[in-house]
Design an enzyme around this catalytic site. Structure first.
Site, mmCIF file in Angstrom:
data_model
loop_
_atom_site.group_PDB
_atom_site.id
_atom_site.type_symbol
_atom_site.label_atom_id
_atom_site.label_comp_id
_atom_site.label_asym_id
_atom_site.label_seq_id
_atom_site.Cartn_x
_atom_site.Cartn_y
_atom_site.Cartn_z
ATOM 1 N N HIS A 4 36.244 -26.254 44.042
ATOM 2 C CA HIS A 4 34.935 -26.913 44.026
ATOM 3 C C HIS A 4 33.824 -25.894 44.253
ATOM 4 C CE1 HIS A 4 35.613 -31.267 43.567
ATOM 5 N NE2 HIS A 4 36.864 -30.861 43.751
ATOM 6 N N THR A 61 39.208 -28.034 47.966
ATOM 7 C CA THR A 61 38.658 -29.384 47.815
ATOM 8 C C THR A 61 37.203 -29.507 48.233
ATOM 9 O OG1 THR A 61 40.873 -30.226 48.198
ATOM 10 C CG2 THR A 61 39.096 -31.799 48.501
ATOM 11 N N SER A 75 50.282 -30.388 44.393
ATOM 12 C CA SER A 75 49.221 -29.618 45.025
ATOM 13 C C SER A 75 48.882 -30.140 46.415
ATOM 14 C CB SER A 75 47.999 -29.574 44.103
ATOM 15 O OG SER A 75 46.898 -30.167 44.678
ATOM 16 N N HIS A 79 13.141 -4.299 28.092
ATOM 17 C CA HIS A 79 14.371 -4.955 27.655
ATOM 18 C C HIS A 79 14.386 -5.157 26.143
ATOM 19 C CE1 HIS A 79 16.136 -6.589 31.563
ATOM 20 N NE2 HIS A 79 15.122 -5.829 31.908
ATOM 21 N N ARG A 108 53.549 -31.025 38.719
ATOM 22 C CA ARG A 108 52.795 -30.112 39.576
ATOM 23 C C ARG A 108 52.584 -30.763 40.917
ATOM 24 N NH1 ARG A 108 46.693 -30.083 40.527
ATOM 25 N NH2 ARG A 108 47.529 -31.919 41.556
ATOM 26 N N ARG A 165 39.079 -36.483 34.428
ATOM 27 C CA ARG A 165 39.603 -36.877 35.749
ATOM 28 C C ARG A 165 38.590 -36.453 36.808
ATOM 29 N NH1 ARG A 165 40.386 -35.240 40.854
ATOM 30 N NH2 ARG A 165 41.357 -33.298 40.236
ATOM 31 N N GLU A 166 38.578 -35.162 37.145
ATOM 32 C CA GLU A 166 37.562 -34.702 38.106
ATOM 33 C C GLU A 166 36.170 -35.049 37.572
ATOM 34 O OE1 GLU A 166 38.069 -32.569 41.179
ATOM 35 O OE2 GLU A 166 36.020 -33.335 41.387
ATOM 36 N N HIS A 223 42.408 -25.017 41.730
ATOM 37 C CA HIS A 223 41.380 -26.040 41.537
ATOM 38 C C HIS A 223 40.303 -25.773 42.566
ATOM 39 C CE1 HIS A 223 40.026 -30.308 40.827
ATOM 40 N NE2 HIS A 223 39.571 -30.164 42.058
HETATM 41 C C1 HCA Z 1 39.921 -34.905 45.174
HETATM 42 C C2 HCA Z 1 41.229 -34.316 44.789
HETATM 43 C C3 HCA Z 1 41.156 -32.983 44.136
HETATM 44 C C4 HCA Z 1 42.581 -32.676 43.726
HETATM 45 C C5 HCA Z 1 42.824 -31.306 43.234
HETATM 46 C C6 HCA Z 1 44.223 -31.086 42.735
HETATM 47 C C7 HCA Z 1 40.653 -31.901 45.114
HETATM 48 O O1 HCA Z 1 39.280 -35.583 44.353
HETATM 49 O O2 HCA Z 1 39.544 -34.719 46.312
HETATM 50 O O3 HCA Z 1 44.914 -32.036 42.414
HETATM 51 O O4 HCA Z 1 44.601 -29.915 42.673
HETATM 52 O O5 HCA Z 1 39.597 -31.338 44.892
HETATM 53 O O6 HCA Z 1 41.355 -31.655 46.100
HETATM 54 O O7 HCA Z 1 40.279 -33.005 43.046
HETATM 55 CU CU CU Z 2 38.647 -31.765 43.056
#
Ligand code: HCA
Ligand code: CU
Length: 383
Positions: free
Chosen positions: A202, A173, A141, A296, A139, A19-20, A200
């Site tokens: 980034h 995000t 979010s 080392h 879920r 997905r991501e 989640h």
């Molecule tokens: C995006 C959405 C998401 C969703 C994360 C989640 C993000 O592609 O922008 O569902 O928890 O980073 O917010 O990946």
């Molecule tokens: Cu994301």
């Protein structure tokens, strides 16, 4: 600050490579690719896999159905916007659960869906209720959680908890959160909701792994990861790196996973994405167990733990003792000689070491050069 213990069975990986990771530059997974990646991740032991929304394209919907039918232990999720049309399609595809998301920051509310906070809550309730009635794990979010108004997101989370959601998700995000902020966000949320908590994150500012770990220490129960951290822009928390982080904290936390499969999974995904595994990838990067300086290598040869936080053997990886450079020490040269069946007197060892260093000062050398020096010296001594 008192940190919560991370319970061995109290956290789960949600693998989002399909997905991501599908949002990563150049990702074009076929259904066969998706099945192959999912099969390996299933053997590894990820507890969940999240796939792109069925609304994205016909192949996306077919891929979900194919994974729903494969033999597997992981729970299959799809990632959907907070609306009933998406939710209905998710149910039709046969997933075990749906990860519903909606933006709560001013940016998202103004430039994305244009809904007020009350409208966000209303649609959230409606979707969660529909999914639950159809037997799905749910879920909810709030996208861009860290740039949202804190009181607003807590209001939304509390409402979703009361609506009976299984998990709420905190999403960094745009990769702006730091570990302390993540800890505070998740631990505040822990006090507000009774349901599980997902994180989640980034990696835009390099904190995705550290933030995921902080989230776990604050009481998060589910972490989104992808293989090699691939995702939109420079991606999210990498599964392997989080495994490394957990292993060094408490090895017992990762014993439930089939660790030697990690390298194979990463190689498979890298091959599908036509990328190399970055040299600095924890555990599986080409130099993850490469030892060079004399100080080392001496200590590592005596006891690897001196300079290794992770035992490469636990992951089917090998340690490299590099002898072909000017920083080399006698112990490393002796170890190389022993490996070649050559037993060196101390004096000869010193001579060989000096020769290697002086050649390395003149030019870039390889292990073959070291072996040649070793062989020549031994012959000279025997004469
Ligand atoms: C995006 C959405 C998401 C969703 C994360 C989640 C993000 O592609 O922008 O569902 O928890 O980073 O917010 O990946
Ligand atoms: Cu994301």
């Amino acid at each position: 600050m008192r940190r919560r213990e991370i319970p061995v069975d109290g956290f789960h990986f949600i693998d989002s490579t399909l997905r991501e990771g599908e949002q990563f530059r150049g990702a074009h997974f076929s259904i066969a690719d998706k099945l192959e990646i999912a099969a390996l991740l299933d053997c590894f032991g990820v507890e969940y896999m999240e796939l792109s929304t069925p609304i994205a394209s016909p192949q996306s919907a077919d891929a979900i159905k194919a994974l729903a039918d494969m033999p597997r232990r992981f729970k299959l999720l799809t990632h959907i916007r907070a609306n009933l049309d998406d939710a209905k399609l998710a149910v039709d595809c046969g997933v075990d659960g749906a990860d519903v998301y909606i933006g709560t920051s001013d940016y998202m509310r103004e430039y994305s869906h244009g809904k007020s906070l009350d409208e966000v809550i209303e649609v959230g309730r409606e979707v969660i209720d529909f999914l639950k009635r159809n037997g799905l794990e749910t879920r909810f979010s709030t996208e861009d959680t860290f740039r949202s108004n804190f009181a607003d997101v807590m209001t939304v989370y509390r409402a979703m908890d009361l609506a009976g959601v299984d998990r709420v998700g905190v999403a960094d995000t745009v990769g702006v959160a730091d570990p302390l902020q993540t800890y505070n966000m998740v631990s505040n949320l822990r006090d507000v909701v009774n349901c599980d908590i997902e994180f989640h994150g980034h990696n835009d500012s390099g904190c995705a792994v550290a933030n995921a770990f902080s989230a776990l220490q604050a009481g998060a129960t589910h972490i989104d990861t992808t293989v090699l951290g691939v995702g939109e822009r420079n991606g999210i928390t990498a599964m392997g790196a989080l495994i490394a982080r957990l292993y060094t904290y408490d090895r017992a936390l990762v014993e439930k996973y089939d660790l030697p499969l990690l390298a194979e999974i990463e190689a498979l995904v890298a091959q599908k994405l036509k990328i190399d595994i970055p040299f600095n990838t924890p555990i599986t990067g080409a130099v993850a167990f490469h030892h060079k300086a004399g100080v080392h290598t001496k200590a590592v040869l005596n006891n690897p733990t001196t300079y290794e936080a992770i035992d490469p053997a636990d992951f089917g990886m090998s340690r490299i003792i590099d002898v072909a450079h000017r920083l080399v020490g006698r112990n490393a040269i002796r170890n190389r000689a022993t490996g070649l069946g050559i037993d060196l007197e101390e004096e000869v060892l010193q001579l060989v070491t000096a020769q290697v260093k002086s050649l390395a000062d003149e030019q870039e050398i390889t292990t073959d050069d070291v072996d040649r020096i070793l062989g020549a010296t031994v012959l000279a001594v025997d004469d």
